[in-house]
Write an enzyme that holds these catalytic residues in place. Structure first.
Site, PDB file in Angstrom:
ATOM      1  N   HIS A 194      -0.720  12.015  -2.849  1.00 53.15           N
ATOM      2  CA  HIS A 194      -0.596  10.733  -3.402  1.00 53.15           C
ATOM      3  C   HIS A 194      -1.992   9.932  -3.526  1.00 53.15           C
ATOM      4  CE1 HIS A 194      -0.978   9.864   0.697  1.00 53.15           C
ATOM      5  NE2 HIS A 194      -0.866   8.302   0.661  1.00 53.15           N
ATOM      6  N   ASP A 195      -2.987  10.396  -2.556  1.00 52.97           N
ATOM      7  CA  ASP A 195      -4.042   9.752  -2.692  1.00 52.97           C
ATOM      8  C   ASP A 195      -5.075  10.006  -3.808  1.00 52.97           C
ATOM      9  OD1 ASP A 195      -3.723   7.702  -0.859  1.00 52.97           O
ATOM     10  OD2 ASP A 195      -4.223   9.109   0.755  1.00 52.97           O
ATOM     11  N   HIS A 242      -2.267   0.677  11.845  1.00 50.64           N
ATOM     12  CA  HIS A 242      -2.140  -0.768  11.609  1.00 50.64           C
ATOM     13  C   HIS A 242      -0.499  -0.969  11.476  1.00 50.64           C
ATOM     14  CE1 HIS A 242      -3.242   1.650   8.235  1.00 50.64           C
ATOM     15  NE2 HIS A 242      -2.352   1.126   7.450  1.00 50.64           N
ATOM     16  N   ASP A 266       0.849  -1.306  -0.144  1.00 48.35           N
ATOM     17  CA  ASP A 266       0.030   0.076  -0.109  1.00 48.35           C
ATOM     18  C   ASP A 266       0.929   1.216   0.194  1.00 48.35           C
ATOM     19  OD1 ASP A 266      -2.079   1.762   0.272  1.00 48.35           O
ATOM     20  OD2 ASP A 266      -2.457   1.586   2.230  1.00 48.35           O
ATOM     21  N   ASP A 307      -0.949   9.022  10.108  1.00 42.89           N
ATOM     22  CA  ASP A 307      -1.809   8.465   9.049  1.00 42.89           C
ATOM     23  C   ASP A 307      -2.849   7.817   9.695  1.00 42.89           C
ATOM     24  OD1 ASP A 307      -1.849   7.242   6.234  1.00 42.89           O
ATOM     25  OD2 ASP A 307      -1.866   5.407   7.334  1.00 42.89           O
ATOM     26  N   GLN A 338      -2.766  -5.369   6.259  1.00 38.61           N
ATOM     27  CA  GLN A 338      -2.587  -4.211   7.064  1.00 38.61           C
ATOM     28  C   GLN A 338      -3.515  -4.488   8.309  1.00 38.61           C
ATOM     29  OE1 GLN A 338      -3.508  -1.494   3.829  1.00 38.61           O
ATOM     30  NE2 GLN A 338      -1.880  -0.418   4.380  1.00 38.61           N
ATOM     31  N   GLU A 369      -3.477  13.125   9.711  1.00 38.87           N
ATOM     32  CA  GLU A 369      -4.364  12.829   8.352  1.00 38.87           C
ATOM     33  C   GLU A 369      -5.651  12.292   8.590  1.00 38.87           C
ATOM     34  OE1 GLU A 369      -5.063  10.201   4.581  1.00 38.87           O
ATOM     35  OE2 GLU A 369      -4.329   9.197   6.618  1.00 38.87           O
ATOM     36  N   ARG A 414       3.433  12.963  10.249  1.00 47.66           N
ATOM     37  CA  ARG A 414       2.097  12.606   9.684  1.00 47.66           C
ATOM     38  C   ARG A 414       1.555  11.542  10.439  1.00 47.66           C
ATOM     39  NH1 ARG A 414      -0.158   9.519   5.645  1.00 47.66           N
ATOM     40  NH2 ARG A 414      -1.623  10.576   4.347  1.00 47.66           N
ATOM     41  N   ARG A 443      -3.810   4.678  -8.011  1.00 45.08           N
ATOM     42  CA  ARG A 443      -3.139   6.005  -7.644  1.00 45.08           C
ATOM     43  C   ARG A 443      -1.808   6.011  -8.016  1.00 45.08           C
ATOM     44  NH1 ARG A 443      -4.271   4.973  -1.271  1.00 45.08           N
ATOM     45  NH2 ARG A 443      -3.848   2.949  -1.841  1.00 45.08           N
TER      46      ARG A 443
HETATM   47  C1  GLC Z   1      -3.853   7.103   4.500  1.00 51.23           C
HETATM   48  C2  GLC Z   1      -2.823   6.938   3.280  1.00 51.23           C
HETATM   49  C3  GLC Z   1      -3.203   6.011   2.287  1.00 51.23           C
HETATM   50  C4  GLC Z   1      -3.252   4.801   2.857  1.00 51.23           C
HETATM   51  C5  GLC Z   1      -4.091   4.558   4.088  1.00 51.23           C
HETATM   52  C6  GLC Z   1      -3.883   3.619   4.772  1.00 51.23           C
HETATM   53  O1  GLC Z   1      -4.977   7.281   4.099  1.00 51.23           O
HETATM   54  O2  GLC Z   1      -3.037   8.404   2.775  1.00 51.23           O
HETATM   55  O3  GLC Z   1      -2.334   6.173   1.239  1.00 51.23           O
HETATM   56  O4  GLC Z   1      -3.713   3.710   2.035  1.00 51.23           O
HETATM   57  O5  GLC Z   1      -3.702   5.681   5.064  1.00 51.23           O
HETATM   58  O6  GLC Z   1      -2.426   3.385   5.448  1.00 51.23           O
END
Ligand code: GLC
Length: 641
Positions: A390-391, A180, A137, A279, A247, A321, A277, A515
Site C-alpha cells: 500500500h506504500d 505513535h 494516514d 508498524d 501522529q 515492518e 504487523r 499512494r
Molecule cells: C508505515 C506504513 C505507512 C504509514 C507509516 C506511519 O510505514 O506502512 O503507510 O504511513 O507506517 O504509520
C-alpha cells in the site's frame, strides 16, 4: 533471577487452566527468561525498579493467558509443536483494505471463497482499528486500539472473521501501530489535559532547543506534506511527530508505554489475530546525533514484547515492518551478532526494489549482487516477499551494490524514478512521484503493479501486443515473488491487473497523498472475468493461482532455508536456487529482457544431478536444447522431483 521469584505466584494464578496448560505456561516463562529480562534490563534498568516492572508485565501476561479463548489455545498448542507453521510452502498472503475489498468485515467473510480460489492462506487486512476522524494516514493514526473502525464493524465481527479463517486453515494479520497514536487517542488527550502520567507517554519539548538539535540528523518521512519531525501543540509544546502532525510518537523510554502496548498486543492476540504487523518498528527509539532509526533499543523493545507475548499466546507471530537499508533488514528477524528472537517475519524490501530495478534496466546484475549480499535469516523465521504494497516504492539501492556493478547509485535511483513515473523516454510505466525530497534527491514512486508493468499504458493505447508484454512482465515479477523463499504477498487487485485508481484524489482526505492511486477499490466486475481465459483478468488470475497451487507442492519453497543467487551467464536472467534439507531442489529462472534468451546448461548442472523437470513456466519456455530457452519476459520453475 527476577522472573524466578514470580513463579510460585504465577503457578497459583494459572491453576484454573489445569495442570497441563498451567505448567506449559510456567515452562514458557522459564524458557524465555533471558529473552525477556535482558532487553528489559537494558531498556529500563537505569531508572526503574526492575522487580516492580517484571511483576507488572508478568501480571499483564497472566491476565491475558487466563482470558485466552479455548479455540486459540488449541491453535497455540498446534503451533508450539509445529513452530514453522508460517514457513509452509502452502502459505500465500493477500493484502487488502476491508472496505476497499468488500465493504466491511462481515462482507469480507462472504468473500473468503474468492481468496481460497486464489490459493490464499493468509489474509492481511490493512489498518482496521478505530482511527481519528478526518485524515488518518490510511488508518495509521489510531484513536482506540480496542475498537474496530465502526465503519468496518465491531470487535465481534473481527473475532468471527478470524474464526472463519481458522476454520479454513487460513490465518489473519492486522496492523499494530507502536510508534505513535493519533492526537485524538485518550492517552494523548489526557496528556493535553495536563495529566502528568500521560504527558510522559509522549515526547514533548517546551521549546525548539532539543527539536532543533535532533532535526540536524533526522531525515523527513513526508517532506511534501509534513516537513520536520515536530509539531507545536497549543498548551503542550513541541510534540515529536515523525509522520503526520496528527501522529504523536510514543516515548518508549517510559516503561508504562511498554506495559500499555504489551497489554494491547495481547488484547488483539486474544481476538484471534495470528500475525501482528508491527508498524514502523525502526522508529521506536530516538537518539540525538543519529537518524533515530534502527537503534539497538528499537530491537530490544520488539524482543522483550516477543518474549512476553510468547508466554501467553505462543501462536502469535510478529511481522516487523522495517523498510530499511539492505544491511539492516535481517536484524529485524533477530540476526544480530548472536540470534535474538525478534520478528518471525519481515518484508524482503530488497527483493522488491531489485525486481523493479531489473524490469526497468533489463539487467539483473545489480539484483544478483544485492541479493547475494543479503545476509542469511535465522532458520525459524521467514521473509515476506512482495512486489508492492500500500506504500510507495523507495529506491533502497545501496551505494556499495551499485558501484560493484559499475552503476552510479544516485543516477541509477534517478533513472528508476524517471522510468516508473513514465518520464524516461520509452518507459512503459505509469506511476507518479511521491514525496520528492529536493534535499536528498529522493523521489519515491506510487502506482499499481499493473500500471508500473506497462498494462495501463498498453490498454490506453489499445495495443494488444503491448498488453501481452505487460501481462508477461507482471507474471514474471510475481513468479519470483512466489518462489524466492518466504511468504509471497499479493496486493489486492494485482491478480486482475487493476489499474491506477483514476479517482484517487476525489476524496478530500486523500488529495495530498498519491499512494491512494495504487489502493483502488476492488473491481468485482473485473473479477467476474477471471474465468474467461481470453480476458486480461483471466490470464493474470489463472497465472497467479497456478503459482500458488504449484508452490504448495514444492518442498524446496518452504521457508527457513536460504536462497542462492547463481550466475546465470546472461545479464538479463535472474537465476536462484533453493534446497530443502530432505534434498528437494528448486531453480527459478526469470528473463527480464524484451527478447528471448538462452540459458546455458551450466546453471542446471550446478543445481541438479539429473535433468530437472519444469513445474511451471510462461508459455514458450523450452527445455529441448542443452540449456533452457526463455521467451521475452519468460520464466520457469524447475525442480528435481
Ligand atoms: C508505515 C506504513 C505507512 C504509514 C507509516 C506511519 O510505514 O506502512 O503507510 O504511513 O507506517 O504509520
Amino acid at each position: 533471577m527476577i522472573l524466578d521469584e514470580l513463579v510460585p505466584d504465577v503457578r497459583d494464578r494459572v491453576k484454573v487452566l489445569g495442570p497441563i496448560e498451567g505448567e506449559a505456561l510456567i515452562a514458557r516463562l522459564e524458557q524465555h527468561h533471558l529473552d525477556i529480562v535482558e532487553p528489559l534490563e537494558h531498556l529500563y534498568g537505569d531508572g526503574t525498579d526492575l522487580a516492580i516492572l517484571a511483576r507488572a508485565v508478568v501480571d499483564v501476561v497472566v491476565d491475558a493467558a487466563l482470558a485466552r479463548p479455548e479455540a486459540l489455545r488449541l491453535l497455540d498448542r498446534r503451533r508450539e509443536i509445529d513452530h514453522g507453521w508460517f514457513q509452509r510452502s502452502r502459505m500465500v498472503g493477500y493484502v487488502c483494505y476491508a472496505d476497499r475489498f468488500a465493504g466491511d468485515l462481515p462482507s469480507v467473510r462472504e468473500r473468503l471463497d474468492y481468496l481460497a480460489e486464489l490459493g490464499v492462506t493468509y489474509l492481511h487486512l490493512m489498518p482496521l482499528l478505530k482511527p481519528r476522524a478526518g485524515p488518518s494516514d490510511g488508518g495509521y493514526a489510531v484513536a482506540d486500539y480496542r475498537e474496530v473502525d465502526p465503519r468496518l464493524g465491531t470487535m465481534d465481527d473481527l473475532e468471527q472473521l478470524a474464526g472463519d479463517l481458522h476454520h479454513r486453515g487460513m490465518s489473519m494479520c492486522i496492523d499494530l501501530v507502536l510508534n505513535h497514536t493519533a492526537a485524538e487517542h485518550p492517552w494523548a488527550q489526557a496528556a493535553l489535559a495536563g495529566d502528568p502520567t500521560y504527558r510522559r507517554f509522549y515526547r514533548v519539548f517546551p521549546d525548539r532547543t532539543q527539536p532543533d538539535a535532533f532535526e540536524r540528523t533526522l531525515p523527513e518521512v513526508f517532506p511534501d506534506t509534513s516537513p520536520g519531525s515536530f509539531t507545536h501543540v497549543e498548551g503542550l509544546g513541541w510534540v515529536w511527530t515523525t509522520f503526520e502532525s496528527f501522529q504523536w510518537d510514543l516515548d518508549w523510554t517510559n516503561p508504562d508505554v511498554f506495559a500499555a502496548m504489551l497489554d494491547t498486543v495481547l488484547f488483539l492476540a486474544n481476538k484471534g489475530v495470528d500475525v501482528l504487523r508491527l508498524d514502523a518498528a525502526p522508529f521506536l527509539w530516538k537518539r540525538e546525533g543519529t537518524d533515530s532509526q534502527n537503534q539497538t533499543e528499537a530491537h530490544l523493545i520488539v524482543q522483550a514484547l516477543r518474549g512476553l507475548v510468547t508466554v501467553a499466546a505462543p501462536g502469535l507471530a510478529f511481522k516487523v515492518e522495517a523498510i530499511v537499508a539492505p544491511d539492516q533488514l535481517v536484524t529485524y528477524l533477530g540476526a544480530h551478532e548472536g540470534y535474538r528472537p525478534e520478528g518471525h517475519l519481515a518484508y524482503n524490501n530488497q527483493l522488491m526494489v531489485m525486481l523493479w530495478s531489473s524490469l526497468a534496466s533489463r539487467d539483473t546484475r545489480l539484483a544478483a549482487a544485492a541479493l547475494r549480499r543479503l545476509k542469511s535469516i535465522p532458520p525459524g523465521t521467514a521473509w515476506m516477499t512482495y512486489l508492492r504494497g500500500h506504500d510507495d516504492i523507495g529506491w533502497a539501492v545501496s551505494d556499495e551494490d551499485a558501484w560493484s556493478v559499475g552503476l552510479d547509485p544516485a543516477s541509477h535511483r534517478a533513472f528508476l524514478s524517471d522510468f516508473f513515473s513514465g518520464s524516461h523516454p520509452g518507459s512503459f510505466a505509469r506511476g507518479e512521484v511521491f514525496q520528492h525530497n529536493p534535499g536528498t534527491g529522493d523521489r519515491r514512486i506510487s502506482g499499481t503493479a499493473a500500471a508500473l508493468s506497462g498494462l495501463d499504458a498498453a490498454r490506453a493505447a489499445g495495443d494488444e501486443e503491448q498488453v501481452e508484454s505487460a501481462l508477461r512482465r507482471l507474471l514474471l515479477m510475481y513468479s519470483v515473488v512466489y518462489s524466492f523463499g518466504g511468504i509471497p504477498l499479493l496486493y489486492m487487485g494485482d491478480e486482475l491487473g487493476l489499474p491506477n485508481d483514476p479517482h484517487w484524489a476525489d476524496d478530500e482526505e486523500h488529495r495530498t497523498d498519491n499512494r491512494w492511486m495504487h489502493r483502488p477499490p476492488m473491481d468485482w466486475d473485473a473479477a467476474e472475468r477471471r474465468h474467461d481465459a481470453t480476458s486480461v483478468e483471466g490470464r493474470i488470475f489463472s497465472g497467479i493461482r497456478g503459482m500458488a497451487t504449484t508452490r504448495a507442492r514444492l518442498l524446496a519453497l518452504r521457508a527457513g532455508a536460504d536462497t542462492t543467487v547463481l550466475d546465470s551467464g546472461n545479464t538479463h536472467v535472474l537465476a536462484y536456487a533453493r534446497r530443502h534439507e530432505r534434498g528437494a531442489t528448486f531453480l527459478g529462472l526469470a528473463n527480464f529482457s524484451d527478447d528471448p534468451v538462452e540459458v546455458g546448461a551450466d546453471v542446471l548442472t550446478e543445481v541438479f544431478r539429473r535433468r530437472p523437470v519444469e513445474r511451471l513456466g510462461s508459455p514458450g519456455v523450452s527445455l529441448t536444447g542443452p540449456g533452457v530457452r526463455l521467451p521475452a519476459w519468460g520464466w520457469v520453475w524447475l525442480s528435481d522431483h
